[in-house]
Scaffold this motif. Structure first.
Motif, PDB file in Angstrom:
ATOM      1  N   ASP A  24       0.823  -1.210   0.000  1.00  0.00           N
ATOM      2  CA  ASP A  24       0.000   0.000   0.000  1.00  0.00           C
ATOM      3  C   ASP A  24       0.858   1.260   0.000  1.00  0.00           C
ATOM      4  OD1 ASP A  24      -2.286  -1.511  -0.018  1.00  0.00           O
ATOM      5  OD2 ASP A  24      -2.653  -1.356   2.141  1.00  0.00           O
ATOM      6  N   LEU A  25       1.969   1.220   0.729  1.00  0.00           N
ATOM      7  CA  LEU A  25       2.881   2.365   0.760  1.00  0.00           C
ATOM      8  C   LEU A  25       3.456   2.619  -0.629  1.00  0.00           C
ATOM      9  CD1 LEU A  25       4.645   4.473   2.290  1.00  0.00           C
ATOM     10  CD2 LEU A  25       6.340   2.651   2.534  1.00  0.00           C
ATOM     11  N   ILE A  26       3.939   1.574  -1.282  1.00  0.00           N
ATOM     12  CA  ILE A  26       4.525   1.723  -2.614  1.00  0.00           C
ATOM     13  C   ILE A  26       3.497   2.262  -3.597  1.00  0.00           C
ATOM     14  CG2 ILE A  26       5.559   0.477  -4.563  1.00  0.00           C
ATOM     15  CD1 ILE A  26       6.698  -1.490  -2.445  1.00  0.00           C
ATOM     16  N   ARG A  27       2.288   1.710  -3.538  1.00  0.00           N
ATOM     17  CA  ARG A  27       1.213   2.157  -4.438  1.00  0.00           C
ATOM     18  C   ARG A  27       0.914   3.639  -4.239  1.00  0.00           C
ATOM     19  NH1 ARG A  27      -2.218  -1.148  -2.838  1.00  0.00           N
ATOM     20  NH2 ARG A  27      -2.029  -2.789  -4.414  1.00  0.00           N
ATOM     21  N   GLN A  28       0.837   4.069  -2.979  1.00  0.00           N
ATOM     22  CA  GLN A  28       0.520   5.472  -2.689  1.00  0.00           C
ATOM     23  C   GLN A  28       1.652   6.400  -3.118  1.00  0.00           C
ATOM     24  OE1 GLN A  28      -2.537   6.719  -1.351  1.00  0.00           O
ATOM     25  NE2 GLN A  28      -1.550   8.495  -2.294  1.00  0.00           N
ATOM     26  N   VAL A  29       2.900   6.029  -2.801  1.00  0.00           N
ATOM     27  CA  VAL A  29       4.042   6.856  -3.186  1.00  0.00           C
ATOM     28  C   VAL A  29       4.116   6.994  -4.700  1.00  0.00           C
ATOM     29  CG1 VAL A  29       6.556   6.958  -3.276  1.00  0.00           C
ATOM     30  CG2 VAL A  29       5.409   6.391  -1.117  1.00  0.00           C
ATOM     31  N   TYR A  30       3.965   5.889  -5.406  1.00  0.00           N
ATOM     32  CA  TYR A  30       4.042   5.928  -6.869  1.00  0.00           C
ATOM     33  C   TYR A  30       2.957   6.838  -7.437  1.00  0.00           C
ATOM     34  CZ  TYR A  30       4.935   4.306 -11.614  1.00  0.00           C
ATOM     35  OH  TYR A  30       5.258   4.246 -12.950  1.00  0.00           O
ATOM     36  N   SER A  31       1.759   6.726  -6.897  1.00  0.00           N
ATOM     37  CA  SER A  31       0.656   7.559  -7.359  1.00  0.00           C
ATOM     38  C   SER A  31       0.925   9.037  -7.108  1.00  0.00           C
ATOM     39  CB  SER A  31      -0.644   7.139  -6.664  1.00  0.00           C
ATOM     40  OG  SER A  31      -1.714   7.980  -7.004  1.00  0.00           O
ATOM     41  N   ASP A  32       1.445   9.359  -5.916  1.00  0.00           N
ATOM     42  CA  ASP A  32       1.738  10.753  -5.582  1.00  0.00           C
ATOM     43  C   ASP A  32       2.829  11.323  -6.482  1.00  0.00           C
ATOM     44  OD1 ASP A  32      -0.131  10.682  -3.571  1.00  0.00           O
ATOM     45  OD2 ASP A  32       1.327  10.362  -1.957  1.00  0.00           O
ATOM     46  N   VAL A  33       3.886  10.560  -6.676  1.00  0.00           N
ATOM     47  CA  VAL A  33       5.001  11.032  -7.508  1.00  0.00           C
ATOM     48  C   VAL A  33       4.544  11.215  -8.948  1.00  0.00           C
ATOM     49  CG1 VAL A  33       7.288  10.450  -8.404  1.00  0.00           C
ATOM     50  CG2 VAL A  33       6.744  10.019  -5.998  1.00  0.00           C
ATOM     51  N   LYS A  34       3.725  10.311  -9.421  1.00  0.00           N
ATOM     52  CA  LYS A  34       3.251  10.368 -10.808  1.00  0.00           C
ATOM     53  C   LYS A  34       2.420  11.613 -11.074  1.00  0.00           C
ATOM     54  CE  LYS A  34       1.268   7.369 -14.352  1.00  0.00           C
ATOM     55  NZ  LYS A  34       0.647   6.039 -14.626  1.00  0.00           N
ATOM     56  N   GLU A  35       1.749  12.140 -10.058  1.00  0.00           N
ATOM     57  CA  GLU A  35       0.971  13.363 -10.218  1.00  0.00           C
ATOM     58  C   GLU A  35       1.858  14.595 -10.353  1.00  0.00           C
ATOM     59  OE1 GLU A  35      -2.120  14.068  -7.439  1.00  0.00           O
ATOM     60  OE2 GLU A  35      -2.869  12.004  -7.469  1.00  0.00           O
ATOM     61  N   ILE A  36       3.110  14.464  -9.922  1.00  0.00           N
ATOM     62  CA  ILE A  36       4.010  15.620  -9.875  1.00  0.00           C
ATOM     63  C   ILE A  36       5.065  15.576 -10.970  1.00  0.00           C
ATOM     64  CG2 ILE A  36       5.680  16.847  -8.413  1.00  0.00           C
ATOM     65  CD1 ILE A  36       4.164  15.512  -5.997  1.00  0.00           C
ATOM     66  N   PHE A  37       5.580  14.390 -11.278  1.00  0.00           N
ATOM     67  CA  PHE A  37       6.685  14.254 -12.222  1.00  0.00           C
ATOM     68  C   PHE A  37       6.221  13.587 -13.517  1.00  0.00           C
ATOM     69  CE2 PHE A  37       8.784  14.833  -8.207  1.00  0.00           C
ATOM     70  CZ  PHE A  37       9.949  15.521  -8.517  1.00  0.00           C
ATOM     71  N   PRO A  38       6.624  14.126 -14.670  1.00  0.00           N
ATOM     72  CA  PRO A  38       6.229  13.555 -15.961  1.00  0.00           C
ATOM     73  C   PRO A  38       6.699  12.117 -16.163  1.00  0.00           C
ATOM     74  CG  PRO A  38       7.148  15.751 -16.257  1.00  0.00           C
ATOM     75  CD  PRO A  38       7.408  15.365 -14.842  1.00  0.00           C
ATOM     76  N   ILE A  39       7.855  11.785 -15.581  1.00  0.00           N
ATOM     77  CA  ILE A  39       8.406  10.435 -15.711  1.00  0.00           C
ATOM     78  C   ILE A  39       8.530   9.842 -14.306  1.00  0.00           C
ATOM     79  CG2 ILE A  39      10.367   9.034 -16.464  1.00  0.00           C
ATOM     80  CD1 ILE A  39      10.971  11.299 -18.495  1.00  0.00           C
ATOM     81  N   THR A  40       7.836   8.739 -14.062  1.00  0.00           N
ATOM     82  CA  THR A  40       7.889   8.054 -12.775  1.00  0.00           C
ATOM     83  C   THR A  40       8.197   6.587 -13.016  1.00  0.00           C
ATOM     84  OG1 THR A  40       6.225   9.576 -11.894  1.00  0.00           O
ATOM     85  CG2 THR A  40       6.642   7.564 -10.643  1.00  0.00           C
ATOM     86  N   ARG A  41       9.200   6.074 -12.353  1.00  0.00           N
ATOM     87  CA  ARG A  41       9.625   4.689 -12.547  1.00  0.00           C
ATOM     88  C   ARG A  41       9.871   4.014 -11.200  1.00  0.00           C
ATOM     89  NH1 ARG A  41       8.339   3.681 -17.809  1.00  0.00           N
ATOM     90  NH2 ARG A  41       9.426   5.069 -19.274  1.00  0.00           N
ATOM     91  N   LEU A  42       9.615   2.719 -11.163  1.00  0.00           N
ATOM     92  CA  LEU A  42       9.889   1.901  -9.981  1.00  0.00           C
ATOM     93  C   LEU A  42      10.910   0.836 -10.357  1.00  0.00           C
ATOM     94  CD1 LEU A  42       8.732   1.436  -6.997  1.00  0.00           C
ATOM     95  CD2 LEU A  42       7.458  -0.448  -8.029  1.00  0.00           C
ATOM     96  N   TYR A  43      11.917   0.628  -9.505  1.00  0.00           N
ATOM     97  CA  TYR A  43      12.876  -0.445  -9.760  1.00  0.00           C
ATOM     98  C   TYR A  43      13.209  -1.154  -8.459  1.00  0.00           C
ATOM     99  CZ  TYR A  43      16.672   2.932  -8.497  1.00  0.00           C
ATOM    100  OH  TYR A  43      17.503   3.838  -7.884  1.00  0.00           O
ATOM    101  N   THR A  44      13.856  -2.311  -8.582  1.00  0.00           N
ATOM    102  CA  THR A  44      14.084  -3.164  -7.419  1.00  0.00           C
ATOM    103  C   THR A  44      15.539  -3.608  -7.309  1.00  0.00           C
ATOM    104  OG1 THR A  44      13.605  -5.238  -8.577  1.00  0.00           O
ATOM    105  CG2 THR A  44      11.732  -4.081  -7.593  1.00  0.00           C
ATOM    106  N   ALA A  45      15.883  -4.107  -6.128  1.00  0.00           N
ATOM    107  CA  ALA A  45      17.183  -4.729  -5.877  1.00  0.00           C
ATOM    108  C   ALA A  45      17.018  -5.720  -4.742  1.00  0.00           C
ATOM    109  CB  ALA A  45      18.237  -3.684  -5.520  1.00  0.00           C
TER     110      ALA A  45
END
Length: 275
Positions: A197-218
């Motif tokens: 839920d945290l990741i989903r919310q952060v991604y949604s918030d960032v996407k509203e502000i930045f034209p390019i939003t990406r998620l990656y893992t390690a």
């Protein structure tokens, strides 16, 4: 008698490590700090009972925080690190010759001092001439900055205590104002097994502000579940469209040119969090 440290990562699950000895413990004004010598992972820094870094696996996290954004931005001259008092991220940042200055803003000076003493291979770049260290509130530093940085890296703890406000939409809006017109930021955004839920919310918030939003893992073995995510918000530069000429040789143990783009290939249950 054996001594074991356990981080209770959920109400029903934890990670445990055999301890040789306790090296230091302190109740700072912000959190409980412990430095432990473990059998499996070397010296380990914990804050409020959560593993922050260990000598054995630290390179994964620090390389992926630093090199993905720095190879994405074509001219990362001025870099800000929010948090990161162990020094691992700035150690990686100064490997890039195009970086002219990296400012680290860490709220808890005790993290810096204990890391210098007990994690010297991680905290090895504090004296680099490119590095400026500010012991202060990263949230306020962002709020007071305007078009000052090419790249910002948010190396925070999990969203508890002083780090809670670093996971809010208002903070990401502040990051946008603090970045130059083609700037980008990256933040650690926890794990998809326990914090979907945290990741989903952060991604949604960032996407509203930045034209390019990406998620990656390690893969970071001592972090909850071992699968860790990072979220990038960029005004102009896409990490999946990096010019091949941007890549140059640096000393790494985890990050590679091929891994740069591969890290953005997500398992479906993680990809679904971005929709």
């Amino acid at each position: 008698m054996e001594l074991w440290y356990t981080e209770k990562q959920t109400e029903n699950y934890g990670i445990t490590a055999k301890i040789k000895r306790s090296l230091a413990t302190e109740e700072t004004p912000y959190q409980k700090l412990d430095m432990l010598e473990t059998e499996e992972f070397g010296n380990m820094l914990t804050l409020d009972g959560m593993v922050m870094t260990t000598e054995r696996d630290e390179f994964v996290y620090h390389e992926m925080v630093a090199h993905v954004p720095l190879f994405t931005h074509p001219h990362p001259k001025h870099v800000l690190v929010v948090g990161g008092g162990d020094g691992g991220v700035i150690r990686e940042v100064v490997k890039h010759p195009e970086v002219e200055k990296v400012t680290l803003v860490e709220i808890d000076g005790s993290v810096i001092e204990h890391s210098k003493k007990f994690l010297p291979t991680i905290a090895s770049a504090f004296d680099d001439p490119k590095v400026e260290v500010i012991v202060g509130d990263g949230f306020m530093h962002i709020a007071e900055s305007r078009e000052a940085y090419d790249v910002i890296m948010v190396d925070s703890t999990e969203p508890v205590g002083p780090a809670v406000k670093l996971f809010e939409k208002g903070f990401y809006e502040g990051l946008s104002r603090a970045l130059k017109e083609d700037g980008l930021f990256i933040a650690q955004t926890d794990n998809p097994w326990f914090k979907a839920d945290l990741i989903r919310q952060v991604y949604s918030d960032v996407k509203e502000i930045f034209p390019i939003t990406r998620l990656y893992t390690a893969n970071v073995p001592t972090y909850p579940s071992g699968l860790w995510t990072f979220t990038m918000g960029s005004k102009k530069h896409d990490p999946l469209e990096v010019n091949e000429a941007r890549f140059h040789d640096i000393e790494t143990k985890y990050y590679t040119k091929a891994l740069h783009k591969a890290a953005f290939v997500l398992p479906k249950f993680v990809e679904d969090l971005t929709k």
